[in-house]
Each structure stands twice: as C-alpha cells, then as structure tokens.
Design an enzyme around this catalytic site. Structure first.
Site, PDB file in Angstrom:
ATOM      1  N   CYS A  37       7.323  -0.444 -10.347  1.00  0.00           N
ATOM      2  CA  CYS A  37       5.896  -0.825 -10.431  1.00  0.00           C
ATOM      3  C   CYS A  37       5.182  -0.168 -11.611  1.00  0.00           C
ATOM      4  O   CYS A  37       4.188  -0.685 -12.105  1.00  0.00           O
ATOM      5  CB  CYS A  37       5.184  -0.438  -9.149  1.00  0.00           C
ATOM      6  SG  CYS A  37       5.906  -1.241  -7.718  1.00  0.00           S
TER       7      CYS A  37
ATOM      8  N   HIS B 114      -2.240  -1.413 -10.756  1.00  0.00           N
ATOM      9  CA  HIS B 114      -1.036  -2.146 -10.329  1.00  0.00           C
ATOM     10  C   HIS B 114      -1.350  -2.802  -8.988  1.00  0.00           C
ATOM     11  O   HIS B 114      -1.929  -2.172  -8.097  1.00  0.00           O
ATOM     12  CB  HIS B 114       0.141  -1.178 -10.212  1.00  0.00           C
ATOM     13  CG  HIS B 114       1.242  -1.704  -9.342  1.00  0.00           C
ATOM     14  ND1 HIS B 114       1.825  -2.923  -9.572  1.00  0.00           N
ATOM     15  CD2 HIS B 114       1.837  -1.197  -8.223  1.00  0.00           C
ATOM     16  CE1 HIS B 114       2.745  -3.144  -8.645  1.00  0.00           C
ATOM     17  NE2 HIS B 114       2.771  -2.109  -7.820  1.00  0.00           N
TER      18      HIS B 114
ATOM     19  N   ASN C 139       2.684  -8.666  -4.964  1.00  0.00           N
ATOM     20  CA  ASN C 139       3.059  -7.537  -5.828  1.00  0.00           C
ATOM     21  C   ASN C 139       4.209  -7.989  -6.740  1.00  0.00           C
ATOM     22  O   ASN C 139       5.308  -8.246  -6.256  1.00  0.00           O
ATOM     23  CB  ASN C 139       3.484  -6.366  -4.931  1.00  0.00           C
ATOM     24  CG  ASN C 139       3.920  -5.139  -5.714  1.00  0.00           C
ATOM     25  OD1 ASN C 139       4.143  -5.208  -6.925  1.00  0.00           O
ATOM     26  ND2 ASN C 139       4.058  -4.030  -5.016  1.00  0.00           N
TER      27      ASN C 139
HETATM   28  O1  UT7 Z   1       4.232  -1.384  -5.338  1.00  0.00           O
HETATM   29  C1  UT7 Z   1       4.847  -0.178  -5.027  1.00  0.00           C
HETATM   30  C2  UT7 Z   1       4.048   0.596  -4.150  1.00  0.00           C
HETATM   31  N1  UT7 Z   1       3.971  -0.018  -2.862  1.00  0.00           N
HETATM   32  C3  UT7 Z   1       2.933   0.222  -2.110  1.00  0.00           C
HETATM   33  O2  UT7 Z   1       2.044   0.901  -2.523  1.00  0.00           O
HETATM   34  C4  UT7 Z   1       2.928  -0.314  -0.711  1.00  0.00           C
HETATM   35  C5  UT7 Z   1       2.357   0.705   0.210  1.00  0.00           C
HETATM   36  N2  UT7 Z   1       2.418   0.358   1.613  1.00  0.00           N
HETATM   37  C6  UT7 Z   1       1.730  -0.689   2.161  1.00  0.00           C
HETATM   38  O3  UT7 Z   1       1.093  -1.423   1.456  1.00  0.00           O
HETATM   39  C7  UT7 Z   1       1.732  -0.821   3.663  1.00  0.00           C
HETATM   40  O4  UT7 Z   1       2.388   0.274   4.221  1.00  0.00           O
HETATM   41  C8  UT7 Z   1       2.389  -2.132   4.158  1.00  0.00           C
HETATM   42  C9  UT7 Z   1       1.490  -3.300   3.829  1.00  0.00           C
HETATM   43  C10 UT7 Z   1       3.741  -2.318   3.539  1.00  0.00           C
HETATM   44  C11 UT7 Z   1       2.567  -2.081   5.676  1.00  0.00           C
HETATM   45  O5  UT7 Z   1       1.339  -1.860   6.313  1.00  0.00           O
HETATM   46  P1  UT7 Z   1       1.209  -0.740   7.422  1.00  0.00           P
HETATM   47  O6  UT7 Z   1      -0.176  -0.800   7.899  1.00  0.00           O
HETATM   48  O7  UT7 Z   1       1.685   0.563   6.853  1.00  0.00           O
HETATM   49  O8  UT7 Z   1       2.159  -1.284   8.546  1.00  0.00           O
HETATM   50  P2  UT7 Z   1       3.433  -0.564   9.223  1.00  0.00           P
HETATM   51  O9  UT7 Z   1       4.601  -0.593   8.306  1.00  0.00           O
HETATM   52  O10 UT7 Z   1       2.998   0.748   9.792  1.00  0.00           O
HETATM   53  O11 UT7 Z   1       3.739  -1.541  10.424  1.00  0.00           O
HETATM   54  C12 UT7 Z   1       2.792  -1.743  11.481  1.00  0.00           C
HETATM   55  C13 UT7 Z   1       3.359  -2.770  12.458  1.00  0.00           C
HETATM   56  C14 UT7 Z   1       4.784  -2.455  12.892  1.00  0.00           C
HETATM   57  O12 UT7 Z   1       4.923  -2.847  14.228  1.00  0.00           O
HETATM   58  P3  UT7 Z   1       4.814  -1.767  15.419  1.00  0.00           P
HETATM   59  O13 UT7 Z   1       5.929  -0.780  15.151  1.00  0.00           O
HETATM   60  O14 UT7 Z   1       3.460  -1.147  15.307  1.00  0.00           O
HETATM   61  O15 UT7 Z   1       5.017  -2.590  16.661  1.00  0.00           O
HETATM   62  C15 UT7 Z   1       5.634  -3.360  12.049  1.00  0.00           C
HETATM   63  O16 UT7 Z   1       6.861  -3.694  12.651  1.00  0.00           O
HETATM   64  O17 UT7 Z   1       3.417  -4.047  11.842  1.00  0.00           O
HETATM   65  C16 UT7 Z   1       4.746  -4.583  11.942  1.00  0.00           C
HETATM   66  N3  UT7 Z   1       4.992  -5.379  10.742  1.00  0.00           N
HETATM   67  C17 UT7 Z   1       4.635  -6.674  10.637  1.00  0.00           C
HETATM   68  N4  UT7 Z   1       4.040  -7.506  11.495  1.00  0.00           N
HETATM   69  C18 UT7 Z   1       3.801  -8.760  11.077  1.00  0.00           C
HETATM   70  C19 UT7 Z   1       5.558  -4.989   9.577  1.00  0.00           C
HETATM   71  N5  UT7 Z   1       5.573  -6.023   8.710  1.00  0.00           N
HETATM   72  C20 UT7 Z   1       5.000  -7.067   9.337  1.00  0.00           C
HETATM   73  C21 UT7 Z   1       4.733  -8.393   8.966  1.00  0.00           C
HETATM   74  N6  UT7 Z   1       4.117  -9.202   9.865  1.00  0.00           N
HETATM   75  N7  UT7 Z   1       5.028  -8.860   7.744  1.00  0.00           N
END
Ligand code: UT7
Length: 335
Positions: free
Chosen positions: A115, A262, A292
């Site tokens: 990135c 980014h 992204n």
């Molecule tokens: O470009 C390089 C740098 N990258 C970044 O900066 C990305 C940084 N991270 C993020 O943007 C966020 O962490 C994400 C958007 C990737 C994820 O969001 P989050 O709020 O951190 O969600 P999470 O990973 O904690 O997941 C929350 C819940 C989980 O379910 P449970 O365990 O709470 O039941 C996941 O399994 O959401 C679930 N989940 C989804 N649900 C529906 C994960 N992905 C999805 C999805 N659709 N696509």
C-alpha cells in the site's frame, strides 16, 4: 540541486464493476456490513480471460501520463513500477512496461512496498531527479488483486476490500525551488510482516514440496490480514508520518490544501480528517468506487482529484500511505 515535480498523470481501471450486492451472492456478506466498516460501495475487478494484468493496466495509465506531460516515450529516462501483484514471480513489471511501450533500453525498477508502494516509488524517483541523474521518470502503481482473492466466505474479511486498477505519474526535473516535492518520509516495521501478508508462492515454501502437496485448502496463497491490528497501527502511523512531513517543512496541518490518503478504509481517512480538523475540501477519497487498490490507490486518487479541479497551482498537497510490511510514508508537495 534540481527540484522535481509531477508534470503528467493518468489512471486506468477495468470496466467491470463489482458491487457489494454482487459480492453477497458469492459469500456471506452484505452491502450494509461493507459500507459501514469500510465505506466501499463497489470496486473494479478484471474479467477472467480478458488478458488484463498489472502490467497491461500500468501501460495504459502510463501512456496517458506521458501524453499529459507533453512528452513521448523516448523522453522517459527511467521506470519505477510499484505493485504487490506482478504478472510474473520475476522479472518485475517495470521491464514489461519498457517493452509494451516500445521504449529505449532505459532502466526499470520494481518497488515491493504494497500500500505504500507509490509513495516509496515517487520518493525513489525524486532522488534520481534531484541529483540530476534523470530528467523524466515514469512512476507507476498498478494492482491486479481480483485474480488472487478467496471469493468464498472464508476470505470475506479481506476480499471485499480490494480492487484492481493502475495509475501513473511523470516526475520531471524542474528548477523552480518553490514547487514540486519538498520532502518524503519512509518507514517500516518488519516485526508485523505477518499481520498482512500473502505467504505463497514463495521459494521459502520449497517449490517441489508445493507442487507435490498441490493442496486446494492451502490458504497461504490468499491474503491474510489481522484487520483490527492493522487498523490501529494505520491510524497512528498515518498521523505520525503526515506530521513528520509537515514539521520538516515548518508547516502546520492548517497549511494542507489537499491530503490524499492511501484508500485503505474510509473510516481511517475520516479519523485523520477529524484529528487534523480538515474540511471535506482538504481530503480526497474515492475508495467508495474502487475499493483498496494498494500501490495504485494514491496515484489514482491524485489523478482524479486533479482532473476534478480540486488541486491548483501553489497548493500544498500531502500524500500518505500505510500498509503491509508494515511500511508507511508521506510525500509533501507544492503543486
Ligand atoms: O491497505 C492496507 C492497510 N489495510 C487497512 O488499513 C485495513 C485495516 N482494517 C480494516 O479496515 C478493518 O479491520 C476491516 C474492514 C478489514 C474489518 O473490520 P472490523 O470492524 O475490524 O471487523 P472484524 O474483522 O473485527 O470482524 C467483525 C465481524 C466478525 O464476525 P464475529 O467474529 O464478530 O462474529 C467477522 O467474521 O465481522 C465478520 N466479517 C464479515 N461479515 C460480513 C468479516 N468480514 C465480513 C464481511 N461481511 N465481509
């Protein structure tokens, strides 16, 4: 010493739009989840069999950038190509551009900084220009994610975020001390390498062993991201490296005319905007349309912001990125 400034830009994204609704038919996800957590509404994905790749998209963006700079391919002295999704394990995409654009046998360098790739690539080009070694450098960020994503529910935490696309800039020699790149700031912290990674294909996995295993459940070919961990580091490193760049030039956040972060997650950009008390006119986001695109995201956003008339001569433009490595960086420019 010379200064360097961007004299032409271009971008290319595949025509194929993939909406959140489309994704919800491939995996257990929803438009509401994706928009709420990331701000993304749709992204572009290459159609399988179309022949489009990181190199072909980069070449298309490069032709536009060279044209906009009022140059021809023969005026370019060097190529820097940033990507995490190259067409081949080796050689890199830079040499493919040299061939595709039928350029003279100029040097070509690939940058592997995910990135932060475009910020690193621009900084490398800046050094070559400022020392007088080259006059015009083609800097490309291009990414072909869709061919390497796990499009099942198993991969939903990563797959919904990434899109395909390319952007290119021509960095040219200038003698105007008041314009161009004022400084660039690059960092890394390799202890977090495995928090956002694609581990394979890699020689470290012993190729004969990989072929023997031929395991369809081997997830090491798909991206892995510890999303929450990456998110926390991103918001603090973005802020730090923007402030580092401003301080170096005796500037304040109030001096920023345009911040191009980014496009990792709209929530990250909004956090920085709020922290630095920037107005909507001072920050440009297009993650809603493209997702992204890692090494391509900063240059696609810069190209669009400029073409929409949001950047004018004399503006203070700040580019900032954070990603896998971890790597992060900023470039401070007077347009
Ligand atoms: O470009 C390089 C740098 N990258 C970044 O900066 C990305 C940084 N991270 C993020 O943007 C966020 O962490 C994400 C958007 C990737 C994820 O969001 P989050 O709020 O951190 O969600 P999470 O990973 O904690 O997941 C929350 C819940 C989980 O379910 P449970 O365990 O709470 O039941 C996941 O399994 O959401 C679930 N989940 C989804 N649900 C529906 C994960 N992905 C999805 C999805 N659709 N696509």
């Amino acid at each position: 010493m010379y200064t360097s400034r961007i004299t032409g830009m271009g971008h290319f994204v595949p025509d194929n739009i993939v909406t959140n609704e489309n994704l919800s038919k491939m995996m257990d996800t929803s438009d509401a989840w994706i928009q709420e957590r990331t701000g993304i509404k749709e992204r572009r994905w290459i159609v399988e069999g179309s022949g489009e790749t990181a190199a072909t998209m980069g070449a298309k963006a490069a032709r536009i950038a060279i044209n906009k700079a009022g140059l021809t391919k023969d005026d370019i002295d060097f190529i820097v190509f940033a990507t995490l999704s190259p067409d081949m394990f080796f050689p890199g995409c830079g040499v493919q551009i040299q061939d595709m654009l039928d350029m003279p046998t100029i040097g070509a360098l690939d940058v592997r900084n995910q990135c932060s790739g475009f910020v690193y690539a621009l900084s490398v080009a800046d050094q070559f220009i400022k020392t007088g070694m080259y006059k015009n450098i083609l800097v490309i960020g291009s990414e072909f994610h869709s061919g390497g994503l796990d499009k099942t529910t198993r991969g939903r935490g990563v797959t919904v975020i990434f899109g395909d696309g390319a952007g290119a800039a021509i960095l040219s020699r200038s003698e105007d001390e008041n314009r161009g790149i004022l400084s660039s700031h690059l960092h890394s912290e390799g202890k977090h390498a495995r928090e956002l990674t694609v581990e394979a294909p890699s020689i470290a996995h012993w190729v004969p062993q990989i072929m023997e295993d031929n395991d369809p459940d081997d997830e090491s070919y798909y991206p892995y991201m510890n999303g929450t961990f990456v998110f926390k580091h991103a918001i603090s490193r973005f802020s730090e490296v923007i402030l580092e760049g401003l301080e170096k030039n005796n500037l304040q956040t109030t001096d920023i005319d345009m911040l191009i972060p980014h496009q990792a997650n709209l929530r990250i950009a909004q956090f920085i905007q709020k922290k630095f008390k920037l107005s909507d006119d001072q920050v440009f986001n297009n993650i809603m349309k493209y997702g992204n695109t890692t090494a391509a995201s900063v240059i696609i956003a810069l190209t669009e912001a400029f073409s929409e008339g949001k950047i004018k001569e004399g503006d203070l433009v700040v580019l900032a990125a954070f990603g896998s490595g971890f790597t992060w960086g900023s470039v401070i420019m007077r347009w």
